[in-house]
Design a protein around this motif. Sequence first.
Motif, PDB file in Angstrom:
ATOM      1  N   THR A  89      32.536  38.071  29.091  1.00 25.62           N
ATOM      2  CA  THR A  89      33.177  37.395  30.294  1.00 25.62           C
ATOM      3  C   THR A  89      33.070  38.314  31.512  1.00 25.62           C
ATOM      4  N   GLN A  90      32.979  39.701  31.533  1.00 28.07           N
ATOM      5  CA  GLN A  90      32.612  40.604  32.646  1.00 28.07           C
ATOM      6  C   GLN A  90      31.133  40.291  33.167  1.00 28.07           C
ATOM      7  N   MET A 107      30.973  36.942  35.012  1.00 25.28           N
ATOM      8  CA  MET A 107      31.596  37.034  36.270  1.00 25.28           C
ATOM      9  C   MET A 107      30.579  37.836  37.282  1.00 25.28           C
ATOM     10  N   LYS A 110      34.424  30.942  38.109  1.00 17.96           N
ATOM     11  CA  LYS A 110      35.232  32.295  38.077  1.00 17.96           C
ATOM     12  C   LYS A 110      36.641  32.165  37.708  1.00 17.96           C
ATOM     13  N   CYS A 127      36.705  32.826  33.914  1.00 18.37           N
ATOM     14  CA  CYS A 127      36.607  34.150  33.692  1.00 18.37           C
ATOM     15  C   CYS A 127      37.898  34.989  33.922  1.00 18.37           C
ATOM     16  N   GLN A 164      40.377  36.924  31.129  1.00 18.21           N
ATOM     17  CA  GLN A 164      40.705  38.196  31.315  1.00 18.21           C
ATOM     18  C   GLN A 164      42.148  38.493  31.575  1.00 18.21           C
TER      19      GLN A 164
END
Length: 530
Positions: A434-435, A438, A468, A471, A475
């Motif tokens: 996920t990071q 992003m 975004k 994401c 998170q």
Amino acid sequence: MFSTQQCAARDSAPGDLEACLKECMEALDLFLNNKFEESLDKLRPQISDSMYHALIHATIVEMRAMMTFEHDDIINAGSTMKGAQAVCHRFRKKLTVVGKMSKPTGEGFTEDELHAEACYAECLLQRAALTFLQDESMVSFLKGGMKVRSSYMIYKELHQFTQSHDFHKGPNHSHLEGGVSLGIGAFNLTLSLFPPRILKLLEFAGFSGDKEYGLAQLQEGASSLNLRSLLCTMLLLCNYTFLTFILGTGEDDISEADRLIKPYLSRYPKGAIFLFFAGRIEEIKGNINKAISLFEDGCAAQQAWKQFHHMCYWELMWCFTYKRVWKMAYFYADLLSKESRWSKAMYVYMKAAYLSMLPQGEERPFGDNEVELFRQVPSYKQKIAGKSPPTEKFAIRKARRYNSDPPRTLPVPVLEMMYMWNGFAMIEKDEALTQGVMETLLEAERKLHEGPVNEYSIDDSCVITLLKGLCFRNQGQIDRAEACFMHICTSEKHIHHDDYLVPNALLELSLMYIRLGRKEEAIRLLQRAK
């Protein structure tokens, strides 16, 4: 081994039917061990005389046609299944009227005749599927619809009959019950996917679309040793690993798929079908590297049916997308575009999309150019069951931006299409994935703000904002995710081309609220999205 005449006997003894079923189980075992042609060879000598040999042979031929998607293969499969249906019809009770068995208890039917009803219904259903694929005309659609209705009514009568207290179970009852469970389960599960308005009309016409009941029937069919247990298992695996993600939110418990596949993996450790599903299960769990290994094993397990490879290539393409290894993802999209006929528009679009993610000056594989590839996408448009697949229509609409001179580039076409296939649910369990996504979005956002403003600028900015938001939701940054989705909603009047953005932002916001227990707010948002 019993003779062909024994299998074909109209008033055969129970042992003859049992012998036919046993040999078909052996053929199926060969198939699951990747010995596809040997399986067909075992069945072929008796396809004119045994209903089960004819049905299983035709099913394998149809399965291959579905995977190749070649016109000649589909026509051949239709002819083969029609022949199988004729064989099954010979074993049916004389003067049987669809939906009007002699009595609720089925009195007067021999065991062979009951099995023939189930086999006949299965042939009808599979022929209907081929009818929808091979011809787009309304006449063919109606013909397919009639086959579906006839099949359903037979299954419905058989189900009522086998559940009756007066029903006497024959020695091969598990195979009959498995066939009925497959039919009733498949109908209920499939019809439950239809929009409520259409489902009400179908239920008025006598159909049933109860998802939970359908799954229970398939579970019943999969749980006992019978000729249809594999098909019941495969339908369940398709539901848990694909349908819930492509047509739903992907939040079903994957442990049920794990439980279903374990005994098959134990018995067929090199079985291409089961390696594929095992890879898909690991992919859903977020174990992307393990999934890649299983898909690669699935490709290495056999070379006879390259079409099995294509299913693995598709998943490998997405696995490398999640890891942002664009060139490897491109490699599998390229293989699909050259070898598979299922959706060339999608494959070529993805090739172009992956190239567009590479740095401007970096050399492109095979000398390909993303602009040229994007411009080719509309030429590969096709129809399945008379309709263009929604993802193809989406890809074609997006690709048209590259027809202008200079082309109006897409900011993150790979990640946008990944969203369309619910890929953000796949990376949710791996924070690093996920990071990484992003970071790609932030870089795309920076380039967009630094570039010249054009008619697509607001739309492109909102696309990035939507992704975004997903994401942030992955998170656990709920406030920031909410801000992203709300920003898109407030930008509605400024969005000129991507009209999917506002309803999808409302959908994602409502799904997030459901997780948080804010159901009343979620319902209002869903109504607004609708």
